[in-house]
Design a protein around this motif. Structure first.
Motif, PDB file in Angstrom:
ATOM      1  N   LEU A   1       1.325  -0.694  -0.133  1.00 34.46           N
ATOM      2  CA  LEU A   1       0.125   0.347   0.097  1.00 34.46           C
ATOM      3  C   LEU A   1       1.041   1.482  -0.378  1.00 34.46           C
ATOM      4  CD1 LEU A   1      -2.856  -0.828   2.383  1.00 34.46           C
ATOM      5  CD2 LEU A   1      -2.726  -0.587  -0.351  1.00 34.46           C
ATOM      6  N   TRP A   2       2.005   1.114   0.460  1.00 31.36           N
ATOM      7  CA  TRP A   2       2.784   2.611   1.150  1.00 31.36           C
ATOM      8  C   TRP A   2       3.435   2.823  -0.738  1.00 31.36           C
ATOM      9  CZ3 TRP A   2       2.964   5.710   4.411  1.00 31.36           C
ATOM     10  CH2 TRP A   2       4.542   7.547   4.478  1.00 31.36           C
ATOM     11  N   THR A   3       4.274   1.562  -1.380  1.00 29.91           N
ATOM     12  CA  THR A   3       4.272   1.824  -2.404  1.00 29.91           C
ATOM     13  C   THR A   3       3.603   2.011  -3.890  1.00 29.91           C
ATOM     14  OG1 THR A   3       5.986   0.323  -2.371  1.00 29.91           O
ATOM     15  CG2 THR A   3       5.300   0.715  -4.021  1.00 29.91           C
ATOM     16  N   HIS A   4       2.635   1.558  -3.892  1.00 25.68           N
ATOM     17  CA  HIS A   4       0.875   1.825  -4.559  1.00 25.68           C
ATOM     18  C   HIS A   4       0.161   3.539  -4.219  1.00 25.68           C
ATOM     19  CE1 HIS A   4      -2.661   0.745  -6.541  1.00 25.68           C
ATOM     20  NE2 HIS A   4      -3.293   1.974  -5.901  1.00 25.68           N
ATOM     21  N   ASN A   5       0.927   3.664  -3.331  1.00 29.41           N
ATOM     22  CA  ASN A   5       0.426   5.629  -3.122  1.00 29.41           C
ATOM     23  C   ASN A   5       0.974   6.486  -2.462  1.00 29.41           C
ATOM     24  OD1 ASN A   5      -2.828   4.932  -1.944  1.00 29.41           O
ATOM     25  ND2 ASN A   5      -1.894   3.900  -0.766  1.00 29.41           N
TER      26      ASN A   5
END
Lengths: 204, 204
Positions: free
Chosen positions: B196-200
């Motif tokens: 999620l951190w990478t995706h956002n």
């Protein structure tokens, strides 16, 4: 002759030690209990085969078939109940989850549902459907929100997380469900369910 | 003389076996990892001693002192971070929890906060306060709700449940928090946080 006796006794002692050691190891190595995490939103896939395992190819809907998803795993865990299902959930409007609970009720699984009074009355809530089917439902009236979203299956499997039992939660939100048989985690939830169930008995 | 030798060797073999067995047992018996469940609403009590452990009697507020509550346990688990805190929470408006995160930031703990874009903008949200203090915050913009409420402390302690980081959740709602070091449960949350951190990442 004496040497043969010593060697013989040694061999007996050795085989006995190996046997004892292997039994001890089996007892010491605890059986691994289930620990699983499911993330949502779930992929969309047909779940008909979970409801009708005897005829898995009976559904011709347009969704992908034979795909295991977070939602199908969740459904399977719920449908694994053979004696009891204690459910404590803020929002319950998901039709498939409602169908699962009704199916368990049809199999004489003892079901207790504890929910939030305010949410239970909104459009789409399945609480009325469960009540009409004869499932025992109690509403929490004391707190601002009965915000739990957990279930205990057969008194030993805990299903808990952020996911409310709604379609949006399953198909659109970032959510998690943790499934565990770890007694140190399951036991407190059983105790809390009992406390809330008794506390919200309308007869009191 | 031969008998003495056999008995001697037998004793040596026995002591070696006992030593080997005890080492094996120590390795096989896994250290018990932390598994704890906290229920809310929490009793109200002063938590000042958690922020200033060096002077535990410095607070003269009207709340009960020296009482351990679900909230003080939660605060202690968060404040136990010594290297990293990864936080993924839908609603964050609780001032004490915000103070805990700021205190960790002051101690050079690496903090990453992932939250819901819509909720982060509402009145009372602490997300702006954290950002101003230089804490790295990312917002989920893709889903209907980034509905998680979990934290991973030092990459090994998972704090998760139904509880949003708000005052209502802590003081008024029926909520649960599960705290565990069980690797099978912690690992998937670390992986999902990373995803999620990478995706956002706003740079993408």
């Amino acid at each position: 002759m004496w040497t043969v006796k010593v060697v013989g006794m040694g061999l007996v002692a050795l085989s006995l030690s190996v046997e004892l050691l292997s039994r001890l190891l089996r007892r010491l190595r605890p059986e691994r209990s289930l620990n699983e995490v499911l993330f949502f939103p779930s992929e969309m896939a047909c779940v008909e085969h979970i409801f009708t395992p005897s005829s898995p190819y009976s559904c011709f809907c347009s969704l992908p078939h034979g795909v295991e998803t977070s939602f199908s795993c969740l459904l399977r865990h719920i449908m694994s109940a053979s004696s009891t299902l204690d459910l404590c959930v803020f929002a319950f409007s998901n039709m498939d989850l409602s169908r699962a609970v009704l199916a368990l009720h049809g199999r004489s699984v003892t079901i207790r549902v504890l929910t939030d009074k305010h949410y239970s009355a909104i459009t789409g809530s399945q609480i009325g459907v469960l009540r009409k089917a004869g499932i025992c439902v109690r509403c929490d009236v004391g707190s601002v929100h009965m915000h739990h979203k957990f279930a205990v299956v057969d008194g030993q499997l805990l299903i808990t997380g952020s996911l409310n039992w709604t379609l949006t939660a399953v198909q659109s939100n970032m959510e998690n469900i943790l499934v565990t048989e770890e007694p140190d985690l399951v036991r407190p939830f059983i105790k809390e369910f009992h406390r809330l169930w008794t506390h919200n008995d309308p007869a009191h």
